[in-house]
Motif scaffolding. Structure first.
Motif, mmCIF file in Angstrom:
data_model
loop_
_atom_site.group_PDB
_atom_site.id
_atom_site.type_symbol
_atom_site.label_atom_id
_atom_site.label_comp_id
_atom_site.label_asym_id
_atom_site.label_seq_id
_atom_site.Cartn_x
_atom_site.Cartn_y
_atom_site.Cartn_z
ATOM 1 N N GLY A 93 -28.052 -31.576 -41.473
ATOM 2 C CA GLY A 93 -28.439 -30.537 -42.412
ATOM 3 C C GLY A 93 -27.818 -29.196 -42.062
ATOM 4 O O GLY A 93 -27.470 -28.918 -40.913
ATOM 5 N N GLU A 94 -27.692 -28.355 -43.074
ATOM 6 C CA GLU A 94 -27.041 -27.051 -42.931
ATOM 7 C C GLU A 94 -27.986 -26.033 -42.308
ATOM 8 O O GLU A 94 -29.180 -26.021 -42.591
ATOM 9 N N HIS A 95 -27.436 -25.167 -41.448
ATOM 10 C CA HIS A 95 -28.205 -24.050 -40.902
ATOM 11 C C HIS A 95 -28.291 -22.952 -41.961
ATOM 12 O O HIS A 95 -27.273 -22.382 -42.364
ATOM 13 N N LYS A 96 -29.491 -22.667 -42.393
ATOM 14 C CA LYS A 96 -29.691 -21.681 -43.446
ATOM 15 C C LYS A 96 -29.773 -20.277 -42.858
ATOM 16 O O LYS A 96 -30.275 -20.074 -41.741
ATOM 17 N N HIS A 97 -29.276 -19.311 -43.599
ATOM 18 C CA HIS A 97 -29.452 -17.917 -43.210
ATOM 19 C C HIS A 97 -29.776 -17.119 -44.462
ATOM 20 O O HIS A 97 -29.353 -17.462 -45.566
ATOM 21 N N GLU A 98 -30.547 -16.046 -44.278
ATOM 22 C CA GLU A 98 -30.988 -15.216 -45.389
ATOM 23 C C GLU A 98 -30.807 -13.747 -45.022
ATOM 24 O O GLU A 98 -31.242 -13.322 -43.945
ATOM 25 N N THR A 99 -30.197 -12.976 -45.913
ATOM 26 C CA THR A 99 -29.992 -11.549 -45.648
ATOM 27 C C THR A 99 -31.315 -10.840 -45.380
ATOM 28 O O THR A 99 -31.379 -9.918 -44.560
ATOM 29 N N GLU A 100 -32.374 -11.288 -46.054
ATOM 30 C CA GLU A 100 -33.677 -10.631 -45.872
ATOM 31 C C GLU A 100 -34.148 -10.722 -44.425
ATOM 32 O O GLU A 100 -34.863 -9.839 -43.942
ATOM 33 N N TYR A 101 -33.743 -11.775 -43.704
ATOM 34 C CA TYR A 101 -34.099 -11.867 -42.287
ATOM 35 C C TYR A 101 -33.448 -10.732 -41.488
ATOM 36 O O TYR A 101 -34.063 -10.164 -40.574
ATOM 37 N N ALA A 102 -32.189 -10.412 -41.810
ATOM 38 C CA ALA A 102 -31.514 -9.303 -41.131
ATOM 39 C C ALA A 102 -32.226 -7.988 -41.431
ATOM 40 O O ALA A 102 -32.413 -7.151 -40.536
ATOM 41 N N TYR A 103 -32.613 -7.805 -42.693
ATOM 42 C CA TYR A 103 -33.324 -6.589 -43.074
ATOM 43 C C TYR A 103 -34.669 -6.499 -42.348
ATOM 44 O O TYR A 103 -35.065 -5.428 -41.873
ATOM 45 N N GLN A 104 -35.355 -7.629 -42.277
ATOM 46 C CA GLN A 104 -36.641 -7.660 -41.590
ATOM 47 C C GLN A 104 -36.482 -7.289 -40.124
ATOM 48 O O GLN A 104 -37.276 -6.507 -39.575
ATOM 49 N N PHE A 105 -35.444 -7.839 -39.488
ATOM 50 C CA PHE A 105 -35.199 -7.507 -38.086
ATOM 51 C C PHE A 105 -34.979 -6.012 -37.913
ATOM 52 O O PHE A 105 -35.583 -5.380 -37.035
ATOM 53 N N LEU A 106 -34.120 -5.419 -38.740
ATOM 54 C CA LEU A 106 -33.799 -4.001 -38.591
ATOM 55 C C LEU A 106 -35.029 -3.127 -38.782
ATOM 56 O O LEU A 106 -35.265 -2.185 -38.016
ATOM 57 N N ARG A 107 -35.817 -3.433 -39.801
ATOM 58 C CA ARG A 107 -37.002 -2.613 -40.081
ATOM 59 C C ARG A 107 -38.018 -2.683 -38.940
ATOM 60 O O ARG A 107 -38.562 -1.670 -38.505
ATOM 61 N N GLU A 108 -38.268 -3.903 -38.448
ATOM 62 C CA GLU A 108 -39.281 -4.057 -37.412
ATOM 63 C C GLU A 108 -38.767 -3.613 -36.041
ATOM 64 O O GLU A 108 -39.524 -3.052 -35.248
ATOM 65 N N ALA A 109 -37.493 -3.850 -35.766
ATOM 66 C CA ALA A 109 -36.924 -3.396 -34.487
ATOM 67 C C ALA A 109 -36.959 -1.880 -34.393
ATOM 68 O O ALA A 109 -37.207 -1.313 -33.325
ATOM 69 N N GLY A 110 -36.729 -1.210 -35.539
ATOM 70 C CA GLY A 110 -36.752 0.248 -35.553
ATOM 71 C C GLY A 110 -38.115 0.824 -35.229
ATOM 72 O O GLY A 110 -38.223 1.993 -34.834
ATOM 73 N N ARG A 111 -39.171 0.023 -35.390
ATOM 74 C CA ARG A 111 -40.519 0.471 -35.019
ATOM 75 C C ARG A 111 -40.793 0.276 -33.535
ATOM 76 O O ARG A 111 -41.741 0.835 -32.995
ATOM 77 N N ILE A 112 -39.961 -0.529 -32.871
ATOM 78 C CA ILE A 112 -40.117 -0.759 -31.432
ATOM 79 C C ILE A 112 -39.404 0.319 -30.623
ATOM 80 O O ILE A 112 -39.956 0.890 -29.675
ATOM 81 N N ALA A 113 -38.148 0.616 -31.018
ATOM 82 C CA ALA A 113 -37.320 1.585 -30.291
ATOM 83 C C ALA A 113 -36.122 1.937 -31.159
ATOM 84 O O ALA A 113 -35.809 1.216 -32.114
ATOM 85 N N PRO A 114 -35.427 3.030 -30.863
ATOM 86 C CA PRO A 114 -34.198 3.352 -31.587
ATOM 87 C C PRO A 114 -33.179 2.214 -31.486
ATOM 88 O O PRO A 114 -33.012 1.615 -30.421
ATOM 89 N N VAL A 115 -32.517 1.920 -32.604
ATOM 90 C CA VAL A 115 -31.596 0.785 -32.686
ATOM 91 C C VAL A 115 -30.163 1.288 -32.862
ATOM 92 O O VAL A 115 -29.897 2.164 -33.693
ATOM 93 N N PHE A 116 -29.233 0.699 -32.090
ATOM 94 C CA PHE A 116 -27.812 1.004 -32.191
ATOM 95 C C PHE A 116 -27.069 -0.315 -32.420
ATOM 96 O O PHE A 116 -27.317 -1.298 -31.721
ATOM 97 N N LEU A 117 -26.166 -0.323 -33.408
ATOM 98 C CA LEU A 117 -25.479 -1.545 -33.784
ATOM 99 C C LEU A 117 -23.969 -1.373 -33.775
ATOM 100 O O LEU A 117 -23.459 -0.317 -34.165
ATOM 101 N N SER A 118 -23.272 -2.415 -33.357
ATOM 102 C CA SER A 118 -21.836 -2.528 -33.616
ATOM 103 C C SER A 118 -21.627 -3.729 -34.525
ATOM 104 O O SER A 118 -22.542 -4.527 -34.737
ATOM 105 N N THR A 119 -20.430 -3.864 -35.073
ATOM 106 C CA THR A 119 -20.147 -4.989 -35.952
ATOM 107 C C THR A 119 -19.454 -6.111 -35.181
ATOM 108 O O THR A 119 -18.872 -5.888 -34.133
ATOM 109 N N GLY A 120 -19.550 -7.325 -35.741
ATOM 110 C CA GLY A 120 -18.933 -8.486 -35.122
ATOM 111 C C GLY A 120 -17.956 -9.165 -36.054
ATOM 112 O O GLY A 120 -17.678 -8.682 -37.160
ATOM 113 N N ASN A 121 -17.450 -10.307 -35.633
ATOM 114 C CA ASN A 121 -16.390 -10.977 -36.380
ATOM 115 C C ASN A 121 -16.876 -11.632 -37.675
ATOM 116 O O ASN A 121 -16.058 -12.008 -38.518
#
Length: 267
Positions: A93-121
């Motif tokens: 079976g295929e590994h599913k991914h959803e953009t909303e999961y990324a959004y959820q991570f960013l919103r909730e991580a930002g409540r834990i501590a300041p977040v800094f991101l770089s981009t990947g491949n």
């Protein structure tokens, strides 16, 4: 089958006047972030560092952007492994991914501590909605760019070297004063561009721990080939590579749990 997650801690000494705790994740790839967030809360970081591939933004053939040229053997091997992954996908079976999961991570991580991101491949581009969520969550996107912050009474400079690396910017970053942390998705860039440069701490992902680990060594990593050098751990006391926060391949991880890394920097 649900992926296993662990919390890994490293201790680093630095010429700073105080202590600093960093959370490091990479390669979320739009997967469910709940276990990642739980481990970040457990680690209580002062800052959260995201070393690329939070999103899936790439071409339909699943190829990805990179600065360093691949050799013929590495390119052939990667194509073979992609075909093998297609076979595993049809079976398990295929590994599913959803953009909303990324959004959820960013919103909730930002409540834990300041977040800094770089981009990947896997992030050839970002949508306007992605940038809006990053900004709303208080995150700082560092795409061949850097910023200076004051935290715990200390001044820190944080940079992000993208998969499509801007080496002119990198030279400028290395020449700047102060304690410098670089987010660089690709650990294979260490030997090519970063080793011996004026950077205090380099945080990477991308290798997914080598996917399958035998005797604590990864089998394969993109950009490094078979039996890669940098897959998981701390190297030269300043390059830290996480094995990643998701499994994007249909080939299972073996001896290689997903992880969240906590880095405790002391004087």
């Amino acid at each position: 089958m649900k992926d296993k997650f662990i919390l890994t801690e490293y201790k680093v000494t630095a010429g700073l006047p105080g202590k600093l705790t960093l959370g490091l994740i990479s390669d979320l790839h739009e997967h469910d972030p709940q276990e990642v967030l739980a481990l970040l809360r457990q680690g209580k970081p002062d800052m959260i560092m995201v070393a690329g591939d939070t999103f899936e933004r790439h071409g339909s053939d699943r190829d990805t952007i990179r600065t360093a040229e691949e050799g013929i053997l590495e390119k052939m091997l990667r194509r073979i492994l992609m075909q093998a992954d297609d076979l595993f996908e049809r079976i398990f079976g295929e590994h599913k991914h959803e953009t909303e999961y990324a959004y959820q991570f960013l919103r909730e991580a930002g409540r834990i501590a300041p977040v800094f991101l770089s981009t990947g491949n896997h992030e050839w581009y970002l949508l306007s909605e992605d940038l809006e969520v990053i900004e709303e969550s208080g995150g700082r996107l560092l795409n061949n760019a850097d910023c200076q912050i004051c935290i715990n009474g200390m001044t820190i400079r944080i940079g992000g070297l993208s998969s499509d690396a801007d080496l002119e910017w990198l030279n400028e970053f290395c020449a700047k004063d102060g304690y410098k942390i670089l987010l660089c998705h690709h650990p294979e860039y260490y030997d090519r561009y970063l080793k011996g440069r004026g950077i205090d701490l380099i945080l990477s992902g991308h290798a997914h721990g080598g996917q399958i680990r035998i005797w604590n060594r990864g089998i394969y990593a993109p950009g490094q080939g078979l039996f890669p050098k940098y897959t998981r751990g701390i190297y030269d006391s300043r390059l830290i590579v996480t094995s990643g926060s998701s499994n994007t391949a249909s080939v299972p991880r073996w001896g290689n749990p997903c992880e969240v890394v906590i880095i405790r920097i002391s004087t």
